[in-house]
Design an enzyme around this catalytic site. Structure first.
Site, PDB file in Angstrom:
ATOM      1  N   ASP A   1       0.833  -1.203   0.000  1.00  0.00           N
ATOM      2  CA  ASP A   1       0.000   0.000   0.000  1.00  0.00           C
ATOM      3  C   ASP A   1       0.866   1.251   0.000  1.00  0.00           C
ATOM      4  OD1 ASP A   1      -2.784   0.808   0.028  1.00  0.00           O
ATOM      5  OD2 ASP A   1      -3.117  -0.820   1.451  1.00  0.00           O
TER       6      ASP A   1
ATOM      7  N   ASP B   1      -3.603   4.192  -2.320  1.00  0.00           N
ATOM      8  CA  ASP B   1      -4.787   4.514  -1.535  1.00  0.00           C
ATOM      9  C   ASP B   1      -5.324   5.884  -1.957  1.00  0.00           C
ATOM     10  OD1 ASP B   1      -6.472   3.944   0.900  1.00  0.00           O
ATOM     11  OD2 ASP B   1      -5.539   5.815   1.566  1.00  0.00           O
TER      12      ASP B   1
ATOM     13  N   GLU C   1      -6.816   2.972  -6.223  1.00  0.00           N
ATOM     14  CA  GLU C   1      -8.161   2.954  -5.652  1.00  0.00           C
ATOM     15  C   GLU C   1      -8.862   4.212  -6.162  1.00  0.00           C
ATOM     16  OE1 GLU C   1     -10.379   3.024  -1.290  1.00  0.00           O
ATOM     17  OE2 GLU C   1      -8.493   4.092  -1.587  1.00  0.00           O
TER      18      GLU C   1
ATOM     19  N   HIS D   1     -11.046  -4.577   2.418  1.00  0.00           N
ATOM     20  CA  HIS D   1     -11.145  -4.267   3.843  1.00  0.00           C
ATOM     21  C   HIS D   1     -12.066  -3.098   4.156  1.00  0.00           C
ATOM     22  CE1 HIS D   1      -8.205  -1.509   2.194  1.00  0.00           C
ATOM     23  NE2 HIS D   1      -8.274  -0.776   3.282  1.00  0.00           N
ATOM     24  N   ASP D   2     -12.634  -2.453   3.137  1.00  0.00           N
ATOM     25  CA  ASP D   2     -13.499  -1.296   3.352  1.00  0.00           C
ATOM     26  C   ASP D   2     -14.977  -1.564   3.077  1.00  0.00           C
ATOM     27  OD1 ASP D   2     -11.518   0.506   4.157  1.00  0.00           O
ATOM     28  OD2 ASP D   2     -11.041   1.076   2.092  1.00  0.00           O
TER      29      ASP D   2
END
Length: 533
Positions: A110, A214, A278, A339-340
């Site tokens: 990330d 991210d 993302e 994970h979101d």
């Protein structure tokens, strides 16, 4: 430690290994704990590389493991060029990369360029300096509105709920599009650019194969920071599409593309490395800009995540995703969870129905051309966990309410045994509580069960990698009964049929390679998918 550029050893196909790879997202805190503190770590991941090789994934995506006070589970970074002691150290990271490569897996990590932790040395220096100082220019500090500056500089809201501004003792306000502990960087500042380049090279020189960026649609801010239309705020607006024509001034500003061009220039110096963004941008033309030849290699568009279990809606999402990627000349990027967002078992109705539909969608996703991103635990058929409020640690649960928290999809992986914490840790409990009814969902319980969800994923990944029917980047559609679709990979010939109707349906002609549920008298049952050749 920098990799050598050997054009003779790397042909054009290998140099773009990501175009059809299956990535596996490791939520580091929740994968495997090696030291008994109840929190997953780098050595824990390394101890489970054999499992990941057996599963059949090509690459790993590691969530942040950098130094952090953990206000947002590591996405608030105080030092982007070091490992937080809770996860290990740089030596442990180097061992993990070396061993993953030895197992034939790439390693991507990330990158969080939109903000830092409030405990980053830069932000602490900014707080200790005067308004207008060089230290404050690394972030976005502004005077407030009102007679005494008592009101925020504009009406922007945080993605986690509440205002996007926090006031400091001298009266100025700083911008944070997420938690107050995550101040936004000022990307008009040359030091910010130079520091990110230093971070990129630090990890590339240690052997990483790429980055997941991210909030890749963030970073750049519009001149003057004008007020936003509050109807455009929040994931609900994006999901419903009701206000998709209203620009969200907080994100997707044109200046972001210069940042991605800078990142790409660095990556191009390291052959065989990549970046995926993302990108929560609903406008297809604007989304495609991120995929231009001098920007990102791949981009998440999340259409499958946002689409309910309906054949017509799913077909439309697949067609649009392929069209966008095709127009940009890149591979499409598919994912069903991360994970979101809620795990797909829960999104598709929960219980046995949710599991059936999640298994069917796994075959749909893995039939498609392009890059695949799996989220740890989806191969086990895990659902969201209903956690008590007192166990939640997600900052969004505190600011936007417990129902908006993301902890339910972040509960650790069950490995073995018949009671929590199921081999995840030697501690009595994990960092998030694990449900007692997961005994049948552990890796150990599913590994030798040919009907398990884990076995379905293993078989599907093996076929995807080895069967010639998966060749080709194009898809054509067959006629299908109402509530169903059938697509065919070209030129390979794989057919994927999906039944979202309430009754069994006839399959297209061909030999069945794999089905997500047993056929009923030769027919595809409801909530099921099958592969044929």
């Amino acid at each position: 430690m920098r990799r050598a550029a050997d054009s003779k050893a790397t042909d054009a196909v290998d140099a773009q290994w990501w175009r059809d790879s299956v990535f596996y997202q490791v939520y580091v805190r929740s994968f495997a704990d090696s030291d008994g503190d109840g929190i997953g770590d780098l050595e824990g991941i390394r101890s489970r590389l054999g499992y990941l090789e057996l599963l059949g994934v090509d690459a790993l995506w590691l969530t942040p493991f950098y130094r952090s006070p953990m206000a947002d589970n590591g996405y608030d970074i105080s030092d982007p060029r070091d490992v937080d002691p809770v996860f290990g150290d740089l030596a442990a990271f180097d061992r993990l990369v070396a061993d993953a490569h030895a197992h034939g897996m790439k390693v991507t990590i990330d990158l969080v360029p939109n903000h830092t932790s409030a405990e980053h040395e830069w932000f602490q220096a900014a707080l200790a300096s005067l308004p207008g100082s060089p230290e404050r220019e690394r972030y976005i500090f502004r005077e407030g509105l009102g007679i005494t500056g008592e009101h925020p500089p504009n009406n922007w809201v945080s993605a986690f709920g509440g205002p996007a501004w926090t006031r400091v003792p001298d009266g100025q306000w700083y911008l944070h599009l997420f938690a107050p502990e995550q101040p936004d960087l000022n990307w008009n500042n040359h030091e910010v650019h130079a520091d990110l380049e230093r971070t990129l090279r630090f990890w590339l020189d240690r052997g990483v194969d790429g980055f997941r960026i991210d909030v890749a649609h963030g970073m750049a801010k519009p001149p003057g920071l004008p007020d936003m239309d509050l109807r455009a705020a929040g994931a609900d607006a994006l999901i419903s599409g009701e206000y998709r024509d209203i620009p969200d001034r907080r994100f997707d500003n044109d200046g972001v593309h210069e940042i991605h061009q800078m990142i790409r220039k660095v990556l191009d110096e390291y052959p065989g490395t990549m970046a995926v963004g993302e990108i929560w941008v609903s406008d297809e033309e604007r989304f495609a800009r991120y995929l231009r030849p001098d920007e990102l290699h791949l981009g998440f568009n999340f259409r499958l995540v946002l689409t309910h279990f309906d054949a017509d809606a799913l077909r439309a999402s697949i067609e649009r995703s392929l069209a966008i990627a095709g127009s940009a000349g890149v591979a499409a990027t598919w994912t069903l969870s991360n994970h979101d967002v809620w795990r797909q078992v829960s999104r598709y109705g929960g219980g046995e129905q949710g599991v059936r539909r999640a298994r069917a969608m796994a075959l749909v996703e893995l039939a498609l051309p392009g890059a695949i991103y799996l989220y740890n635990g989806e191969e086990l058929g895990l659902a969201n966990v209903d956690l008590p409020v007192e166990a939640m640690v997600d900052p969004r649960a505190r600011t936007a309410g417990p129902d908006k928290g993301r902890d339910g999809c972040r509960v650790p992986i069950p490995w073995e045994g018949d009671k929590a914490p199921f081999g995840f840790t030697t501690a009595d409990t994990a960092w998030l509580p694990m449900p007692d009814d997961w005994a049948d969902l552990t890796v150990e319980a599913q590994l030798e069960n040919t009907d398990s969800t884990l076995s379905l994923y293993r078989h599907a990944l093996e076929l995807r990698h080895q069967h010639p029917a998966f060749d080709g980047d194009e898809v054509e559609w067959y006629g299908a009964p109402a509530g169903c679709f059938a697509l065919r990979r070209k030129p390979g010939g794989l057919v994927c049929a999906l039944n979202t109707s309430a009754a069994p349906v006839d399959l297209p002609p061909g030999e069945v390679l794999l089905s997500s549920a047993p056929l009923i008298e030769g027919k595809l049952p409801p909530d099921a998918a099958a592969w044929l050749v």
